[in-house]
Design an enzyme around this catalytic site. Sequence first.
Site, PDB file in Angstrom:
ATOM      1  N   HIS A  94       0.730  -1.308  -0.041  1.00  0.00           N
ATOM      2  CA  HIS A  94       0.108  -0.044  -0.014  1.00  0.00           C
ATOM      3  C   HIS A  94       0.844   1.302  -0.042  1.00  0.00           C
ATOM      4  O   HIS A  94       1.949   1.407   0.710  1.00  0.00           O
ATOM      5  CB  HIS A  94      -1.019   0.146   1.239  1.00  0.00           C
ATOM      6  CG  HIS A  94      -2.001   0.990   1.133  1.00  0.00           C
ATOM      7  ND1 HIS A  94      -1.756   2.525   1.339  1.00  0.00           N
ATOM      8  CD2 HIS A  94      -3.388   0.849   0.744  1.00  0.00           C
ATOM      9  CE1 HIS A  94      -2.713   3.031   1.208  1.00  0.00           C
ATOM     10  NE2 HIS A  94      -3.997   2.053   0.931  1.00  0.00           N
ATOM     11  N   GLU A 165      -3.410   1.129  -7.499  1.00  0.00           N
ATOM     12  CA  GLU A 165      -3.967   2.365  -6.664  1.00  0.00           C
ATOM     13  C   GLU A 165      -3.202   3.447  -6.663  1.00  0.00           C
ATOM     14  O   GLU A 165      -1.949   3.426  -6.057  1.00  0.00           O
ATOM     15  CB  GLU A 165      -4.091   1.599  -5.238  1.00  0.00           C
ATOM     16  CG  GLU A 165      -4.962   2.491  -4.427  1.00  0.00           C
ATOM     17  CD  GLU A 165      -4.952   1.828  -2.900  1.00  0.00           C
ATOM     18  OE1 GLU A 165      -6.162   1.280  -2.669  1.00  0.00           O
ATOM     19  OE2 GLU A 165      -3.970   1.985  -1.969  1.00  0.00           O
TER      20      GLU A 165
HETATM   21  C1  PEP Z   1      -6.920   3.277   0.113  1.00  0.00           C
HETATM   22  O1  PEP Z   1      -6.150   4.019   0.714  1.00  0.00           O
HETATM   23  O2  PEP Z   1      -6.549   2.070   0.009  1.00  0.00           O
HETATM   24  C2  PEP Z   1      -7.811   3.791  -0.688  1.00  0.00           C
HETATM   25  C3  PEP Z   1      -8.304   3.307  -1.817  1.00  0.00           C
HETATM   26  O3  PEP Z   1      -8.420   5.060  -0.026  1.00  0.00           O
HETATM   27  P1  PEP Z   1      -9.505   5.927  -0.515  1.00  0.00           P
HETATM   28  O4  PEP Z   1     -10.733   5.269  -1.073  1.00  0.00           O
HETATM   29  O5  PEP Z   1     -10.052   6.822   0.770  1.00  0.00           O
HETATM   30  O6  PEP Z   1      -8.824   6.721  -1.691  1.00  0.00           O
END
Ligand code: PEP
Length: 258
Positions: A94, A165
């Site tokens: 992450h 992500e």
């Molecule tokens: C995360 O940090 O895994 C995430 C997806 O956060 P958010 O949905 O708040 O952007």
Amino acid sequence: MTKLIIGNWKMNPETIEQARGILLPIEHKMHLVQENLEVCVCPPAVFLAPLNHTSHNVVLGAQNVSWLDGGPLTGEVSGSQLKQWKVKYVILGHSERRIYLGETEEMISKKIVQVLKTRLVPVVCLGGDKAAKKDEMKPLVTRQFHAAIKNLDRKQIEKIVFAYEPTWAISTVKNSEHASGEHARELILHIQELLSHEVGEARAKNMLILYGGTVNKNNVHEYTKYPEIDGALVGAASLDPGDFWEVVHEFYRESIHS
Ligand code: PEP
């Protein structure tokens, strides 16, 4: 194909009562969506044991794990320990752990090996880097992908769930930007192509690749309309059971129509 929605609660909420208050409404509605979809929540590690008695249809995930299976590593939790609380998934790589906690590609790679050894499922996040801009995502994702799989054979790679992500799209990042469904799809197809080289096209297509970055009830349609997006990793919205449920339900609705 099955969709997977993962709620990443991060260091929230404060109390176990609040944690139950988030999980229970989802748990009670899961019978409405179970066919083609799996829902996982990843609470702080201290809540895994008590929530284990509350979650039956929602599966549990962890936000971190040690690369060792026991021994002298102060503050760490092992995969075998997580398994005792019926944990299935572990989020690895992450951006918050890469950027703020100094987690290196080497550490992430070791953790993936250990998670697979323990027969847990790694959810490997790609796209987390302090400096990377929107138009630099492909080289970053490619580098992080190769670092993550470097010690794995084909069969092990097939067991991983990947999540695209990008840091700049995470809701809690200052001046965060919106990632369009089209952008998410493009990078997910890129990860699928990288996977095809490792495991073959047919197998790569069967692997789950999620999108994460401010997915919520207001924008989820943008992502569900692309069948290549196999689900979502949801941060902030996963702490609001109403919001999270709408995300879950929208992925379910799309999955039964596709
Ligand atoms: C995360 O940090 O895994 C995430 C997806 O956060 P958010 O949905 O708040 O952007």
